[in-house]
Write a protein that holds these residues in place. Sequence first.
Motif, mmCIF file in Angstrom:
data_model
loop_
_atom_site.group_PDB
_atom_site.id
_atom_site.type_symbol
_atom_site.label_atom_id
_atom_site.label_comp_id
_atom_site.label_asym_id
_atom_site.label_seq_id
_atom_site.Cartn_x
_atom_site.Cartn_y
_atom_site.Cartn_z
ATOM 1 N N SER A 94 -73.531 -64.886 -71.298
ATOM 2 C CA SER A 94 -74.608 -64.289 -72.071
ATOM 3 C C SER A 94 -75.809 -64.392 -71.164
ATOM 4 C CB SER A 94 -74.814 -65.052 -73.363
ATOM 5 O OG SER A 94 -75.182 -66.370 -73.055
ATOM 6 N N SER A 95 -76.959 -64.168 -71.728
ATOM 7 C CA SER A 95 -78.124 -64.159 -70.845
ATOM 8 C C SER A 95 -78.389 -65.529 -70.245
ATOM 9 C CB SER A 95 -79.339 -63.687 -71.621
ATOM 10 O OG SER A 95 -79.469 -64.438 -72.782
ATOM 11 N N PHE A 96 -77.956 -66.577 -70.894
ATOM 12 C CA PHE A 96 -78.353 -67.884 -70.378
ATOM 13 C C PHE A 96 -77.193 -68.777 -69.960
ATOM 14 C CE2 PHE A 96 -82.523 -66.847 -71.165
ATOM 15 C CZ PHE A 96 -82.627 -66.292 -72.427
ATOM 16 N N GLN A 99 -70.949 -57.715 -62.120
ATOM 17 C CA GLN A 99 -70.689 -58.372 -60.838
ATOM 18 C C GLN A 99 -71.138 -59.826 -60.833
ATOM 19 O OE1 GLN A 99 -72.391 -56.207 -57.620
ATOM 20 N NE2 GLN A 99 -70.794 -54.650 -57.618
ATOM 21 N N TRP A 100 -72.209 -60.095 -61.596
ATOM 22 C CA TRP A 100 -72.773 -61.439 -61.584
ATOM 23 C C TRP A 100 -72.067 -62.397 -62.531
ATOM 24 C CZ3 TRP A 100 -74.098 -61.650 -66.606
ATOM 25 C CH2 TRP A 100 -74.517 -60.479 -67.219
ATOM 26 N N ALA A 102 -72.835 -49.667 -72.344
ATOM 27 C CA ALA A 102 -72.719 -51.046 -72.828
ATOM 28 C C ALA A 102 -73.658 -51.285 -74.009
ATOM 29 C CB ALA A 102 -73.029 -52.017 -71.693
ATOM 30 N N ILE A 103 -74.852 -50.740 -73.906
ATOM 31 C CA ILE A 103 -75.830 -50.901 -74.990
ATOM 32 C C ILE A 103 -75.332 -50.184 -76.237
ATOM 33 C CG2 ILE A 103 -78.148 -50.122 -75.705
ATOM 34 C CD1 ILE A 103 -78.248 -52.652 -74.010
ATOM 35 N N GLY A 142 -72.730 -52.008 -78.144
ATOM 36 C CA GLY A 142 -73.122 -53.312 -78.694
ATOM 37 C C GLY A 142 -72.715 -54.507 -77.850
ATOM 38 N N VAL A 143 -72.550 -54.276 -76.546
ATOM 39 C CA VAL A 143 -72.176 -55.404 -75.692
ATOM 40 C C VAL A 143 -73.386 -56.321 -75.514
ATOM 41 C CG1 VAL A 143 -71.388 -56.067 -73.390
ATOM 42 C CG2 VAL A 143 -70.465 -54.022 -74.492
ATOM 43 N N SER A 144 -73.211 -57.602 -75.819
ATOM 44 C CA SER A 144 -74.299 -58.562 -75.641
ATOM 45 C C SER A 144 -73.982 -59.541 -74.532
ATOM 46 C CB SER A 144 -74.544 -59.339 -76.932
ATOM 47 O OG SER A 144 -75.053 -58.475 -77.908
ATOM 48 N N THR A 153 -73.602 -69.056 -67.720
ATOM 49 C CA THR A 153 -72.556 -68.512 -66.882
ATOM 50 C C THR A 153 -71.591 -69.650 -66.596
ATOM 51 O OG1 THR A 153 -73.929 -68.971 -64.991
ATOM 52 C CG2 THR A 153 -73.904 -66.707 -65.776
ATOM 53 N N THR A 168 -75.314 -49.015 -68.069
ATOM 54 C CA THR A 168 -75.994 -49.801 -69.089
ATOM 55 C C THR A 168 -76.002 -49.099 -70.446
ATOM 56 O OG1 THR A 168 -77.367 -50.693 -67.345
ATOM 57 C CG2 THR A 168 -78.140 -51.015 -69.587
ATOM 58 N N ASP A 169 -76.215 -47.790 -70.427
ATOM 59 C CA ASP A 169 -76.309 -47.061 -71.698
ATOM 60 C C ASP A 169 -75.033 -47.208 -72.514
ATOM 61 O OD1 ASP A 169 -78.788 -46.353 -70.967
ATOM 62 O OD2 ASP A 169 -78.310 -44.272 -70.448
ATOM 63 N N ILE A 198 -71.462 -53.007 -66.503
ATOM 64 C CA ILE A 198 -72.577 -52.840 -67.443
ATOM 65 C C ILE A 198 -73.914 -52.588 -66.748
ATOM 66 C CG2 ILE A 198 -71.525 -54.158 -69.321
ATOM 67 C CD1 ILE A 198 -73.460 -56.461 -68.517
ATOM 68 N N ASP A 199 -74.000 -52.939 -65.460
ATOM 69 C CA ASP A 199 -75.252 -52.657 -64.748
ATOM 70 C C ASP A 199 -75.291 -51.211 -64.259
ATOM 71 O OD1 ASP A 199 -76.515 -55.187 -65.024
ATOM 72 O OD2 ASP A 199 -75.068 -55.978 -63.586
#
Lengths: 170, 600
Positions: A31-33, A91-92, A128-129, A132-134, A35, A125-126, A121-122
């Motif tokens: 998720s965003s925070f 990738q990350w 994935a958005i 609803g991919v979070s 890995t 992005t559209d 997703i990079d």
Amino acid sequence: MAHRFLLRRIWTFSVKDVRCLPSSTATVSCSSFSTSLHSAPIRVSFLAQSRSLAVSHPPRRAVSFNVQDQEDFTERVINSDLPVLIDFHAQWCGPCKILGPRLEKAVAKQKGRVAMAKVDIDDHTDLAIEYGVSAVPTVIAMRGGDIIDRFVGIKDDDQLDSFVSKVIGQ
Amino acid sequence: MPPIENDTGKNELKTQIQKLIEDNQVVVFSKSYCPYCVQVKDLFKELNIKCNVMELDLIENGTSYQEMLLEITGQKTVPQVFVNKTHVGGCDKTMQAHKDGSLQQLLSGENEAYDYDLIVIGGGSGGLACSKEAALLGKKVMVLDYVVPTPKGTSWGLGGTCVNVGCIPKKLMHQTALLATAIQDARKFGWEFDESVKHNWETMKTAVNNYIGSLNWGYRVSLRDKNVNYVNAYAEFVEPHKIKTTNKRGKETFYTAAKFVLATGERPRYLGIPGDKEHCITSDDLFSLPYCPGKTLVIGASYVALECGGFLTSLGLDVTIMVRSILLRGFDQDMANRAGEYMEKHGVKFIRKFVPIKIEQLEAGSPGRLKVTAKSTETDELIEDEYNTVLIAVGRNACTDKIGLEKAGVKVNPKNGKIPVNDEEQTNVPHIYAIGDILEGKWELTPVAIQAGKLLARRLYGGSRVKCDYVNVPTTVFTPLEYGACGLSEEKAIELYGQDNIEVYHSLFWPLEFTVPNRDNNQCYAKIICNKLDNDRVIGFHYLGPNAGEVTQGFGVAMKCGATKEQFDVTIGIHPTCAEIFTDLEVSKRSGGDITKSGC
């Protein structure tokens, strides 16, 4: 119905052949925070072995494809005759690098009864958005343009096999 | 079908009411004894808005009025508030409209149809915070973000400088450097390891950028989840309420909004000398540099210069910093020089009072070889040297020159491109606001931009009156020996209060963790500046030592509370720590007493 039943029995056999990895109940995803990737190196080495086995019997058609753009997605995923597993990855994202090959293997076992689409997703992005991919990896199962199932994070080979089977069975 | 009786009379009444509504800015249908009506009338009194009040209990045909109002608005009760011909509703609705700003909008007649309530230009820390908060308060919000690639072609994702090419990668690379020291110390603590220790730039770069990638994605998701419309395009004003956006493919789209927030941030400044843009990099390139920079010349003495020069040295690189005049302009110079001395002791080379005049490429490569020619600021002396990488860190320019501000009428300081705002972040154009690094005379810090953005949205749309407080903002420079500060520098305190009216307490200290490896004795330093005219209130806090950010943050709270020297003194220290030194500062600078420390 009988046909389905037969198929299901075949899967049961094939599932037994699969090496049992230490099953993880915890969801590993980016998720965003987080890995977090606890026992990653060990798993990768296991996988490397089993993957090389799979590669020695390559299927005729490619198991998975990379989605190029929105149009390509519509054509090869939404309008697909086969059910499609969409692997949203980045990738990350460490866990994605583990799940991707595992999922590919599970799909390969189905010998063309299910397709696999990979979406970075990079780059997209559209998409994935929109879906609803979070967190990644997120896997969405689609049939006839409808989402029929989804999961987030890592699964082991057995869990993936049963996920894929369920998708085909539906 | 409603009963049709006395049709003419009814129509007359209706016309009468409609005329009332049309001819007056504010009409309140009220009853004199109703407490809710009083509340509404008081609100308009408070806002100093003249309102036409009809007390239905005091006029003859009040009941008919009320029945007709029910027919017109569907609301039976009083008060019924109309603003600029719009039916706002009763007391609760009016109060809510006041709170979320829509009442003010109605009052000002600003109910033209715009595409958005708010467009935020810039998807950095401030812009994102502001747009998300505004959306949370129910507004239709768009945020635009577009990264113009550096001359070297470096680009990045959503989130602005801090996330992509600032605080985040900087601190992670600083941590990489601290680990090098920890590895050296480790042997003294009994750790035995055989392998020679090497650093792999690419591994670090990839790990750092992977984390940044996850942050970029997280921001994107949170915009979706909060219903902020995000567009990856370059925005510029074409009219005061209209912008033109250009996306990567050159497609132009126009959008209008009632209000705008400028949050475009800054980008590194170049030198304007031959070869700078062609051959040099800036901090925008460094953190994602695909190769180890090798022998590096850092130009400038900004905190960016010292931080980058610091961690590159700790990675084992040959680093020189070229300084025109002083270190860390704007910071306490005593502290800046101590931070610089520590760097010099730890292998950073300084060339002082020189400025580069020419950069030439001797050999392309990753990294290549560059020849730098520099000139003394005092004599005609020229020096030349070769480096693999030249990093320019001589300051940053506000991104305010190419966003059509002249078309919107927004005033910009022509000297530095900064935007002057009032204490509510409002520019000279009332519907255009600005936050973050582009503000004139304000802090260039991510948390400040976030706070300003959030509070601005709450004031605009949430009825809040809380303004961003730019005083006593704690901050930290992540030089090899970290420097944390809050409040005034010694120079500024003297300027404001006079030498005689301040007392400076200070001390050197030796972190316990440094004693076993026996390094850096009497390098760490603590200093507070007290205002003798105001109960010895602490007006400046300065700390040079490990974990400066962690130490300074808490003292920042104390200073927000107006802590005095006495309160510092009666606070019990935590032993053994670095921060405890602040509870035991006995020597004043004036006294010239011994400030070296040893033991408990």
